[in-house]
Motif scaffolding. Structure first.
Motif, PDB file in Angstrom:
ATOM      1  N   LEU A 177      92.213 -10.180  52.940  1.00  0.00           N
ATOM      2  CA  LEU A 177      92.925 -10.935  51.898  1.00  0.00           C
ATOM      3  C   LEU A 177      92.600 -10.404  50.512  1.00  0.00           C
ATOM      4  O   LEU A 177      93.476 -10.320  49.639  1.00  0.00           O
ATOM      5  N   ASP A 178      91.351 -10.033  50.295  1.00  0.00           N
ATOM      6  CA  ASP A 178      90.948  -9.482  49.006  1.00  0.00           C
ATOM      7  C   ASP A 178      91.706  -8.190  48.707  1.00  0.00           C
ATOM      8  O   ASP A 178      92.181  -7.987  47.594  1.00  0.00           O
ATOM      9  N   VAL A 179      91.846  -7.326  49.705  1.00  0.00           N
ATOM     10  CA  VAL A 179      92.614  -6.092  49.519  1.00  0.00           C
ATOM     11  C   VAL A 179      94.063  -6.436  49.165  1.00  0.00           C
ATOM     12  O   VAL A 179      94.650  -5.839  48.252  1.00  0.00           O
ATOM     13  N   CYS A 180      94.641  -7.415  49.850  1.00  0.00           N
ATOM     14  CA  CYS A 180      96.026  -7.820  49.561  1.00  0.00           C
ATOM     15  C   CYS A 180      96.154  -8.334  48.129  1.00  0.00           C
ATOM     16  O   CYS A 180      97.128  -8.011  47.427  1.00  0.00           O
ATOM     17  N   HIS A 181      95.178  -9.115  47.669  1.00  0.00           N
ATOM     18  CA  HIS A 181      95.211  -9.624  46.288  1.00  0.00           C
ATOM     19  C   HIS A 181      95.063  -8.488  45.277  1.00  0.00           C
ATOM     20  O   HIS A 181      95.725  -8.505  44.224  1.00  0.00           O
TER      21      HIS A 181
ATOM     22  N   ALA B 230      97.890  -7.516  42.448  1.00  0.00           N
ATOM     23  CA  ALA B 230      97.592  -7.388  41.023  1.00  0.00           C
ATOM     24  C   ALA B 230      98.137  -6.076  40.451  1.00  0.00           C
ATOM     25  O   ALA B 230      98.457  -6.001  39.264  1.00  0.00           O
ATOM     26  N   LYS B 231      98.263  -5.044  41.296  1.00  0.00           N
ATOM     27  CA  LYS B 231      98.788  -3.746  40.858  1.00  0.00           C
ATOM     28  C   LYS B 231     100.290  -3.595  41.131  1.00  0.00           C
ATOM     29  O   LYS B 231     100.852  -2.537  40.891  1.00  0.00           O
ATOM     30  N   GLY B 232     100.918  -4.651  41.673  1.00  0.00           N
ATOM     31  CA  GLY B 232     102.342  -4.581  41.975  1.00  0.00           C
ATOM     32  C   GLY B 232     102.674  -3.738  43.188  1.00  0.00           C
ATOM     33  O   GLY B 232     103.803  -3.279  43.337  1.00  0.00           O
ATOM     34  N   GLU B 233     101.706  -3.533  44.086  1.00  0.00           N
ATOM     35  CA  GLU B 233     101.908  -2.675  45.247  1.00  0.00           C
ATOM     36  C   GLU B 233     102.023  -3.452  46.560  1.00  0.00           C
ATOM     37  O   GLU B 233     102.264  -2.856  47.607  1.00  0.00           O
TER      38      GLU B 233
END
Length: 120
Positions: free
Chosen positions: A27-31, A35-38
């Motif tokens: 989940l942290d990677v997804c957040h 945040a970078k629009g990716e």
């Protein structure tokens, strides 16, 4: 470029005690991607025992319980990303827990015109 990251691992590779922490890492990677629009989307999958497979060969519909393939590693989830290139997709994929105890398959998406867009 848009990529799908397919997370493969043996079911039960993470213990019940490990799983919440591993999910938090993912989940942290997804957040971070969001945040970078990716970030385009993601979802873990329920166990393979909940799968139903179908095929329609020669006009005959066949529906069976279980996954399409009998393998040790099962598709456990996916993440959709939009990053500049494959090198960036590899850097994202290596951050997910499945890369440590399984395999992350990285596939570029074929952009087909006319596919309905989510929320539109």
């Amino acid at each position: 470029m848009k990529y799908i990251l397919l997370m493969y691992h043996t079911e039960g590779v993470f213990t019940e005690e490990e799983l919440p922490g591993q999910m938090d890492l993912a989940l942290d990677v997804c957040h971070q991607l969001q945040a970078k629009g990716e970030f385009l989307g993601a979802s873990p999958l329920l166990p393979v025992s909940s799968a139903t497979s179908l095929s329609c060969k020669s006009g005959r519909l066949e529906v069976t319980d279980g996954p399409f393939a009998e393998t040790k590693e099962q598709l456990g989830g996916y993440v959709l990303i939009d990053v500049p290139n494959l090198d960036d997709a590899i850097e994202v994929a290596r951050k997910f827990p499945a890369a440590q105890r399984g395999t992350v398959e990285i596939r570029p998406l074929f952009e087909l015109q006319g596919i309905p867009q989510v929320g539109k």
